[in-house]
Motif scaffolding. Structure first.
Motif, short mmCIF file in Angstrom:
data_model
loop_
_atom_site.label_atom_id
_atom_site.label_comp_id
_atom_site.label_asym_id
_atom_site.label_seq_id
_atom_site.Cartn_x
_atom_site.Cartn_y
_atom_site.Cartn_z
N LYS A 95 11.55 0.88 3.24
CA LYS A 95 11.58 0.17 1.96
C LYS A 95 11.35 -1.34 2.14
N ILE A 96 11.97 -1.90 3.18
CA ILE A 96 11.84 -3.34 3.43
C ILE A 96 10.42 -3.68 3.89
N VAL A 97 9.80 -2.79 4.67
CA VAL A 97 8.42 -3.01 5.11
C VAL A 97 7.49 -3.02 3.90
N LYS A 98 7.69 -2.05 3.00
CA LYS A 98 6.87 -1.98 1.79
C LYS A 98 7.06 -3.24 0.94
N LEU A 99 8.29 -3.69 0.78
CA LEU A 99 8.57 -4.89 0.01
C LEU A 99 7.87 -6.11 0.62
N ILE A 100 8.00 -6.26 1.93
CA ILE A 100 7.38 -7.42 2.59
C ILE A 100 5.86 -7.37 2.46
N GLY A 104 -9.92 -4.70 4.89
CA GLY A 104 -9.68 -3.27 5.06
C GLY A 104 -8.20 -2.91 4.94
N PRO A 105 -7.33 -3.54 5.73
CA PRO A 105 -5.90 -3.25 5.59
C PRO A 105 -5.35 -3.59 4.20
N MET A 106 -5.87 -4.64 3.58
CA MET A 106 -5.40 -4.97 2.23
C MET A 106 -5.78 -3.87 1.24
N LEU A 107 -7.00 -3.33 1.37
CA LEU A 107 -7.39 -2.21 0.50
C LEU A 107 -6.48 -1.01 0.75
N LEU A 108 -6.15 -0.76 2.00
CA LEU A 108 -5.26 0.36 2.31
C LEU A 108 -3.87 0.16 1.70
N ILE A 109 -3.36 -1.07 1.73
CA ILE A 109 -2.07 -1.36 1.09
C ILE A 109 -2.16 -1.11 -0.41
N ASN A 110 -3.27 -1.56 -1.01
CA ASN A 110 -3.48 -1.36 -2.45
C ASN A 110 -3.52 0.13 -2.78
N LEU A 111 -4.27 0.90 -2.00
CA LEU A 111 -4.37 2.34 -2.24
C LEU A 111 -3.03 3.04 -1.98
N TRP A 112 -2.29 2.58 -0.99
CA TRP A 112 -0.97 3.13 -0.69
C TRP A 112 -0.05 2.97 -1.90
N MET A 113 -0.08 1.76 -2.52
CA MET A 113 0.79 1.52 -3.66
C MET A 113 0.36 2.34 -4.87
N ILE A 114 -0.94 2.54 -5.03
CA ILE A 114 -1.41 3.41 -6.12
C ILE A 114 -0.92 4.83 -5.88
N PHE A 115 -1.06 5.32 -4.65
CA PHE A 115 -0.58 6.67 -4.32
C PHE A 115 0.93 6.76 -4.47
N ASP A 116 1.63 5.73 -4.02
CA ASP A 116 3.10 5.71 -4.09
C ASP A 116 3.60 5.74 -5.54
#
Length: 123
Positions: A2-7, A101-113
């Motif tokens: 949770k803290i990793v996701k928040l950061i 690339g990693p920023m897009l993956l974070i964005n997609l992760w949050m959409i999936f989440d």
């Protein structure tokens, strides 16, 4: 986790807030543009409303993304800009994909989440 996701989400949001503010106040030095990148930049510059619109979307999307309660909306708001950044880097500046690339993956992760929050829109 949770803290990793928040950061990651706060940093992601701050990067877009910074990028949006820079489009208005020009506090980051502009790299020397050449060739196709220069042509693309000049073409986008001829549309006077385009960069202010992108800046507002970056500011709004970054702010929404950084706040947990509004993150689902922020992820959708910022996605078109993020896709544009990745495509621009893939086409003109492949070295930029190391960040984009990693920023897009974070964005997609949050959409999936947050996929459950989008279901009412498509039902």
């Amino acid at each position: 986790m949770k803290i990793v996701k928040l950061i990651l989400c706060v940093l992601f949001g701050l990067m877009f807030i910074n990028a949006g503010l820079d489009k208005f106040f020009h506090f980051w030095p502009m790299p020397k543009l050449e060739g196709e990148v220069l042509k693309a930049g000049m073409a986008m510059g001829t549309i006077k409303w385009l960069m202010p619109l992108i800046a507002v979307i970056e500011l709004l999307g970054g702010l929404l993304f950084a706040i947990p309660k509004t993150r689902a909306l922020g992820a959708i708001v910022i996605l078109p800009v993020m896709v544009g950044i990745v495509l621009h880097n893939a086409t003109y500046m492949p070295e930029g994909l190391a960040i984009a690339g990693p920023m897009l993956l974070i964005n997609l992760w949050m959409i999936f989440d947050n996929r459950g929050k989008y279901k009412p829109m498509v039902n």
